[in-house]
Motif scaffolding. Structure first.
Motif, PDB file in Angstrom:
ATOM      1  N   SER A 232       0.941  -1.190  -0.158  1.00 41.84           N
ATOM      2  CA  SER A 232       0.002  -0.045   0.101  1.00 41.84           C
ATOM      3  C   SER A 232       0.695   1.331   0.015  1.00 41.84           C
ATOM      4  CB  SER A 232      -0.914   0.077   1.172  1.00 41.84           C
ATOM      5  OG  SER A 232      -1.864   1.090   1.467  1.00 41.84           O
ATOM      6  N   GLU A 238      -3.958   5.647  -5.769  1.00 44.31           N
ATOM      7  CA  GLU A 238      -5.027   5.901  -4.482  1.00 44.31           C
ATOM      8  C   GLU A 238      -5.861   4.681  -4.457  1.00 44.31           C
ATOM      9  OE1 GLU A 238      -6.556   7.378  -1.105  1.00 44.31           O
ATOM     10  OE2 GLU A 238      -4.576   7.824  -2.036  1.00 44.31           O
ATOM     11  N   GLU A 239      -6.450   4.312  -5.464  1.00 43.35           N
ATOM     12  CA  GLU A 239      -7.518   3.127  -5.407  1.00 43.35           C
ATOM     13  C   GLU A 239      -6.806   1.838  -5.076  1.00 43.35           C
ATOM     14  OE1 GLU A 239     -10.653   0.699  -8.464  1.00 43.35           O
ATOM     15  OE2 GLU A 239      -9.784   2.855  -9.283  1.00 43.35           O
ATOM     16  N   ARG A 241      -4.016   1.588  -3.088  1.00 44.50           N
ATOM     17  CA  ARG A 241      -3.744   1.753  -1.763  1.00 44.50           C
ATOM     18  C   ARG A 241      -4.790   1.522  -1.015  1.00 44.50           C
ATOM     19  NH1 ARG A 241      -0.321   6.094  -3.372  1.00 44.50           N
ATOM     20  NH2 ARG A 241      -2.022   7.789  -2.734  1.00 44.50           N
ATOM     21  N   ARG A 242      -6.117   2.110  -1.335  1.00 47.43           N
ATOM     22  CA  ARG A 242      -7.234   1.891  -0.562  1.00 47.43           C
ATOM     23  C   ARG A 242      -7.535   0.373  -0.595  1.00 47.43           C
ATOM     24  NH1 ARG A 242     -10.515   6.259   1.185  1.00 47.43           N
ATOM     25  NH2 ARG A 242      -9.353   8.097   1.376  1.00 47.43           N
ATOM     26  N   PHE A 243      -7.658  -0.335  -1.568  1.00 50.95           N
ATOM     27  CA  PHE A 243      -7.932  -1.605  -1.778  1.00 50.95           C
ATOM     28  C   PHE A 243      -6.809  -2.336  -0.841  1.00 50.95           C
ATOM     29  CE2 PHE A 243      -6.813  -5.807  -3.872  1.00 50.95           C
ATOM     30  CZ  PHE A 243      -8.125  -6.497  -3.436  1.00 50.95           C
ATOM     31  N   ASP A 245      -5.346  -1.602   1.875  1.00 47.13           N
ATOM     32  CA  ASP A 245      -5.747  -1.224   3.276  1.00 47.13           C
ATOM     33  C   ASP A 245      -6.966  -2.099   3.635  1.00 47.13           C
ATOM     34  OD1 ASP A 245      -3.507   0.512   3.512  1.00 47.13           O
ATOM     35  OD2 ASP A 245      -4.717   2.247   3.176  1.00 47.13           O
ATOM     36  N   PHE A 246      -7.838  -2.090   2.712  1.00 46.91           N
ATOM     37  CA  PHE A 246      -9.156  -2.973   3.220  1.00 46.91           C
ATOM     38  C   PHE A 246      -8.801  -4.336   3.225  1.00 46.91           C
ATOM     39  CE2 PHE A 246     -11.938  -5.407   0.286  1.00 46.91           C
ATOM     40  CZ  PHE A 246     -13.228  -5.395   1.040  1.00 46.91           C
ATOM     41  N   ASN A 249      -6.947  -4.861   6.509  1.00 47.25           N
ATOM     42  CA  ASN A 249      -7.780  -4.867   7.610  1.00 47.25           C
ATOM     43  C   ASN A 249      -8.793  -6.136   7.867  1.00 47.25           C
ATOM     44  OD1 ASN A 249      -7.009  -2.331   8.438  1.00 47.25           O
ATOM     45  ND2 ASN A 249      -8.586  -1.314   7.112  1.00 47.25           N
TER      46      ASN A 249
END
Length: 265
Positions: A232, A238-239, A241-243, A245-246, A249
């Motif tokens: 990430s 950005e997309e 990175r968010r994926f 991170d998701f 988690n």
């Protein structure tokens, strides 16, 4: 029965990864649903083997996917389904298998003329720089295999479990691994590097100590979380990175699910 199980395994993978190879469409959704049915068949066959006092393995031949269009993919799947029917016996289970696959063959007759770019190794994704792209490719190749390995391992353990609550937790873990496998495979398809993972060795899913396997699995989940975090940070999108991170988690609850089994063993 072992030969049938192996052939079923190969057909399931061809349909599943075929669905990932297609552009997002009704055709892709259809193949994905067929793959779910084939996986259910696979579990029923494996469960029958265990109920008869024998054991099974996930051995198979390599599954090569190098199709350039949907027509060739559909034709290959249809040939495999017809070959499977020759291995079926009599009985309610085999009647169900035949019925399901007769419908699949009917639906696969009319193949759309759609090109497939999931295997052409074009290795481009949006505006990713080379460093980000290299990191992404390495991660996807490693983690797609790992999710496939986990699906087989959890399924093997679930089939051998006599504890309904443990079996349900394994079902949750299988579902989660399927989602991650699909997510990673779709990214691989966009990069043109989609491929079926290598064969999982028996030593991976056949173990004597479930608790130790899960404790080791928790450590692997922690390592996967770290890989997601590193990726990430390394990717300039950005997309993505968010994926990641998701995904990172989600691994937290995978650890919680495994701990539930450990507490019950």
């Amino acid at each position: 029965m072992s030969d049938l199980l192996r052939k079923k395994h190969e057909v399931w993978l061809k349909i599943l990864f075929g669905s990932f190879a297609l552009p997002r469409s009704k055709e892709a959704e259809l193949l994905e649903e067929f793959a779910k049915i084939e996986f259910r068949h696979l579990k029923w066959l494996a469960t029958g083997i265990v109920e008869n006092g024998e054991d099974f393995d996930w051995d198979r031949n390599d599954v090569k996917l190098e199709f350039e269009n949907v027509k060739d993919l559909y034709a290959s799947i249809s040939d495999d389904l017809l070959a499977l029917e020759l291995l079926y016996k009599d009985g309610a289970l085999f009647d169900r298998l035949r019925s399901d696959e007769a419908y699949m063959l009917f639906k696969l007759k009319d193949a759309p003329d759609i090109k497939i770019s999931a295997f052409d190794r074009h290795l481009t994704y949006k505006n990713l720089d080379k460093k980000s792209l290299d990191a992404l490719v390495l991660f996807l190749l490693e983690e797609s295999y790992k999710e496939y390995e986990l699906i087989l391992t959890y399924t093997y353990s679930q089939i051998h479990s006599n504890d309904a609550k443990i079996s349900q937790v394994f079902e949750d873990l299988i579902y989660e691994s399927f989602y991650h496998l699909k997510s990673f495979a779709l990214l691989m398809a966009e990069l043109g590097i989609l491929s079926v993972p290598r064969v999982v060795m028996k030593e991976v899913y056949r173990f004597d100590d479930l608790k130790q396997f899960l404790l080791d699995g928790i450590e692997e989940e922690k390592a996967a979380k770290e890989q997601c975090r590193i990726l990430s940070q390394a990717i300039n999108d950005e997309e993505l990175r968010r994926f990641f991170d998701f995904i990172n988690n989600q691994e937290d609850y995978h650890i919680e699910l495994m701990q539930k089994i450990i507490d019950r063993v």
